[in-house]
Write an enzyme that holds these catalytic residues in place. Structure first.
Site, short mmCIF file in Angstrom:
data_model
loop_
_atom_site.label_atom_id
_atom_site.label_comp_id
_atom_site.label_asym_id
_atom_site.label_seq_id
_atom_site.Cartn_x
_atom_site.Cartn_y
_atom_site.Cartn_z
N SER A 141 -2.78 -1.00 9.25
CA SER A 141 -3.94 -1.00 10.14
C SER A 141 -5.17 -1.57 9.45
CB SER A 141 -4.24 0.43 10.60
OG SER A 141 -4.64 1.22 9.49
N GLY A 143 2.57 -4.29 8.93
CA GLY A 143 2.54 -2.86 9.16
C GLY A 143 1.38 -2.12 8.56
N CYS A 149 2.20 18.11 -23.69
CA CYS A 149 0.97 18.77 -24.13
C CYS A 149 0.60 20.00 -23.31
CB CYS A 149 -0.19 17.79 -24.11
SG CYS A 149 -0.76 17.38 -22.42
N HIS A 190 -1.22 1.38 -4.51
CA HIS A 190 -1.60 2.79 -4.57
C HIS A 190 -0.67 3.61 -5.47
CE1 HIS A 190 -3.63 2.15 -0.40
NE2 HIS A 190 -4.41 1.76 -1.40
N CYS A 234 -2.96 14.13 -21.46
CA CYS A 234 -2.56 13.22 -22.54
C CYS A 234 -2.23 11.81 -22.06
CB CYS A 234 -1.39 13.80 -23.32
SG CYS A 234 0.18 13.86 -22.41
N GLN A 256 0.82 -1.20 0.00
CA GLN A 256 0.00 0.00 0.00
C GLN A 256 0.86 1.26 0.00
OE1 GLN A 256 -2.14 -1.58 3.61
NE2 GLN A 256 -3.94 -0.82 2.54
N ASN A 257 2.17 1.08 0.11
CA ASN A 257 3.09 2.21 0.18
C ASN A 257 3.46 2.72 -1.21
OD1 ASN A 257 3.01 1.72 2.93
ND2 ASN A 257 4.89 0.51 2.91
#
Length: 301
Positions: free
Chosen positions: A236, A234, A197, A135, A146, A117-118
């Site tokens: 929650s 680690g 762009c 993530h 673009c 998740q880090n």
């Protein structure tokens, strides 16, 4: 899944009492095909704070939401100024004993995969392969117009040149790479557009209020299906992005093991929760299994 910047869960009677007994974790890893799911707690020993643990950053910091980021230039200026300063800290961070142990377990064929998740890249820097960045990663930047991707280090260099002398003192750096600065400290910061762009640039991370891409979620579901057990390190498990994989494993009858000092939202689904520091706990497990921690640690950048 919608990530929210507030703590929506508090411990109840469903939590497991923490233990210092590593026997079940050691047995699970010894049996192989273990899927690791890691959260911010594994990176605290590298100097990157947790969100919700003791002294967690949510007590003083509300993460940027996707809606705020896309709403106007003022929010983007605040984000990029704070993130640019935080990136310097992330770039200096190195994997700790916990990351190195996970990489060693992988090298010895004990893991079926790693989901993190880090967004700090420390698992990869420790030598872990085929890591799923649930993530996203701060090491990449995406254009919202673009869709072009580019390395964060290139944008960092451009921002350094455009903001010569920008070196405010931050109150701290958060798990999302956002440094604690006030509005006065960021008001003159220059935000740069996409070089392809001219569009709006965003780090390739899932902001609060933004959905994890469905193909990435399905990849993680596949990893759970092909694993013998799930080892949570680690986290929650407060947000559904990680908790859903714990629930999936439990429904399938696969053991869920958690190493986290504090109670988690997934405790009711776990067979054990080890309440020890991750670095020392995983080093002890590696020693019991005869797995040497011989990887070369590289900077996260």
């Amino acid at each position: 899944m919608r990530m929210r910047p507030t703590l929506s869960w508090t411990p109840t009677d469903d939590v497991l009492p923490g233990t210092t007994d590593l026997k079940q974790v050691t047995e699970a890893l010894g049996g192989g095909r273990v899927l690791v799911l890691s959260g911010a707690g594994i990176s605290t020993e590298s100097g990157i704070p947790d969100y919700r643990g003791e002294g967690g950053s949510l007590s003083r910091h509300t993460p940027m939401t996707y809606q705020d980021f896309t709403a106007g230039t003022r929010a983007r200026r605040r984000y990029w100024a704070r993130s640019h300063l935080g990136w310097r800290t992330f770039g200096r961070a190195r994997p700790n004993a916990g990351h190195q142990a996970v990489a060693a377990f992988g090298r010895h064929g004990l893991l079926s995969g790693v989901i993190t998740q880090n967004v700090d890249g420390l698992h990869q820097a420790a030598g872990s392969e085929d890591v799923v960045d649930l993530h996203g990663s701060l090491s990449r930047v995406v254009c919202l117009s673009c869709g072009a991707f580019s390395p964060r280090r290139e944008l960092a260099q451009r921002l350094e040149e455009a903001n010569a002398g920008f070196d405010p003192v931050a109150a701290g750096v958060n798990p999302d790479g956002d440094a604690d600065l006030n509005d006065e400290q960021v008001e003159d910061f220059k935000v740069l557009p996409c070089t392809a762009c001219g569009g709006v640039l965003k780090p390739d991370v899932v902001f609060f209020g933004e959905s994890v891409p469905p193909p990435r979620v399905e990849l993680c579901h596949d990893l759970v299906r092909t694993s013998a057990s799930l080892l949570v390190l680690g986290s929650s498990l407060t947000v559904m992005s990680g908790l859903r994989f714990v629930r999936q494993a439990a429904r399938a009858g696969k053991p869920v093991l958690i190493v986290n000092r504090d109670p988690t939202r997934g405790d009711r689904h776990a067979v054990t929760r080890v309440a020890l520091p991750l670095g020392s706990a995983l080093t002890a497990v590696a020693d019991r299994l005869g797995v040497p921690l011989d990887g070369q640690a590289e900077p996260a950048r």
